[in-house]
Design an enzyme around this catalytic site. Structure first.
Site, PDB file in Angstrom:
ATOM      1  N   SER A  91       0.837  -1.192   0.000  1.00 49.02           N
ATOM      2  CA  SER A  91       0.000   0.000   0.000  1.00 49.02           C
ATOM      3  C   SER A  91       0.881   1.255   0.000  1.00 49.02           C
ATOM      4  O   SER A  91       1.679   1.433  -0.903  1.00 49.02           O
ATOM      5  CB  SER A  91      -0.965  -0.056   1.191  1.00 49.02           C
ATOM      6  OG  SER A  91      -2.027   0.851   1.032  1.00 49.02           O
ATOM      7  N   HIS A 239      -7.420  -5.924   0.046  1.00 54.74           N
ATOM      8  CA  HIS A 239      -6.221  -5.092   0.100  1.00 54.74           C
ATOM      9  C   HIS A 239      -5.181  -5.647   1.071  1.00 54.74           C
ATOM     10  O   HIS A 239      -3.983  -5.452   0.876  1.00 54.74           O
ATOM     11  CB  HIS A 239      -6.628  -3.674   0.499  1.00 54.74           C
ATOM     12  CG  HIS A 239      -5.514  -2.675   0.437  1.00 54.74           C
ATOM     13  ND1 HIS A 239      -4.759  -2.461  -0.700  1.00 54.74           N
ATOM     14  CD2 HIS A 239      -5.017  -1.819   1.379  1.00 54.74           C
ATOM     15  CE1 HIS A 239      -3.862  -1.512  -0.467  1.00 54.74           C
ATOM     16  NE2 HIS A 239      -3.993  -1.131   0.784  1.00 54.74           N
TER      17      HIS A 239
END
Length: 264
Positions: A91, A239
């Site tokens: 991320s 994610h």
């Protein structure tokens, strides 16, 4: 394992042989986030796990952009006297790894980016920043108190537990290790794109199949910066793919490192 707090970034090292690999966590995280991967690799690699600025036990700064954070990483590389290392980032950490590779590519053997593209994203975390800022820490005597307050804003218990790892207790009570003021004021830069440029080395993008952080719409932004790209998708993950399917994620990382990082 060695933990060191320097005048620069806070970091830990694991493993004592093989190629060097830097692991970089995402927003609101710390160096523990990728420790499962580090444990999997430590027999064959030398790992450096880092807290980026304004996170974990690293220094606080009023400034937070990818250029400055890449300079932090480069200063750490120089301090550790590492000629070349592979980078793994998730991320925000993936964006930082890309920024570093595009800026200091001679020092990057390989790049692994977990579920993020080099692009600007719409605001996704303001509700979290607002929730953390709203906590009345004067009323927190134990972590359960903070969890009860945070539950008014964030329903998912696992997300609350992850965020509350950033609470630290001392003689004066609880306080945040995160620099919430800077994360809020610099959020547009944190959610922004990484620099333009070209990195010629090998790059692996690992995508969570159920995540929209890395999609076909991002192809041009990826290929304009990275020529030697492989993409792997982990089915049934979002994610947080490294936490949801750690064995698959770790195996993909190891396979790519074995292919592209020279071992003695």
């Amino acid at each position: 394992m060695t933990k060191t707090t320097s005048a620069l970034l806070n970091y830990e090292t694991m493993g004592n042989k093989g190629p060097q690999v830097l692991l970089i966590h995402g927003l609101f995280g710390d160096l523990d986030n990728l420790k499962s991967l580090a444990r999997d690799l430590e027999d064959d690699y030398q790992l450096v796990l880092v807290d980026v600025r304004n996170h974990g036990d690293s220094f606080h700064s009023e400034h937070m952009n990818y250029s400055a954070m890449a300079e932090d990483i480069e200063a750490l590389r120089e301090e550790l006297a590492i000629e070349q290392w592979a980078l793994v980032g998730h991320s925000m950490g993936g964006k930082l790894a890309m920024e570093y590779a595009l800026t200091y590519q001679d020092h990057v053997a390989a790049l692994i980016v977990a579920d993020v593209a080099p692009v600007a994203y719409d605001a996704r975390h303001h509700h979290i920043l607002d929730a953390l800022a709203s906590l009345d820490l004067s009323k927190v005597n134990k972590r359960q108190d903070a969890d009860q307050q945070l539950a008014q804003y964030i329903e998912t218990r696992g997300v609350r537990q992850f965020l509350l790892k950033n609470l630290q207790r001392d003689d004066d009570g609880y306080h945040w290790r995160l620099n919430l003021d800077t994360l809020a004021s610099c959020y547009e830069e944190i959610s922004g794109a990484v620099r333009e440029g070209e990195f010629a080395g090998p790059v692996l993008f690992i995508k969570g199949a159920d995540s929209d952080y890395l999609t076909e719409a991002h192809r041009d932004a990826v290929t304009s910066r990275f020529a030697d790209v492989d993409i792997k998708i982990i089915e049934g993950t979002g994610h947080w793919l490294h936490a949801e399917k750690p064995r698959i994620f770790n195996r993909l990382v190891r396979s790519f490192l074995e292919q592209h990082c020279r071992t003695a």
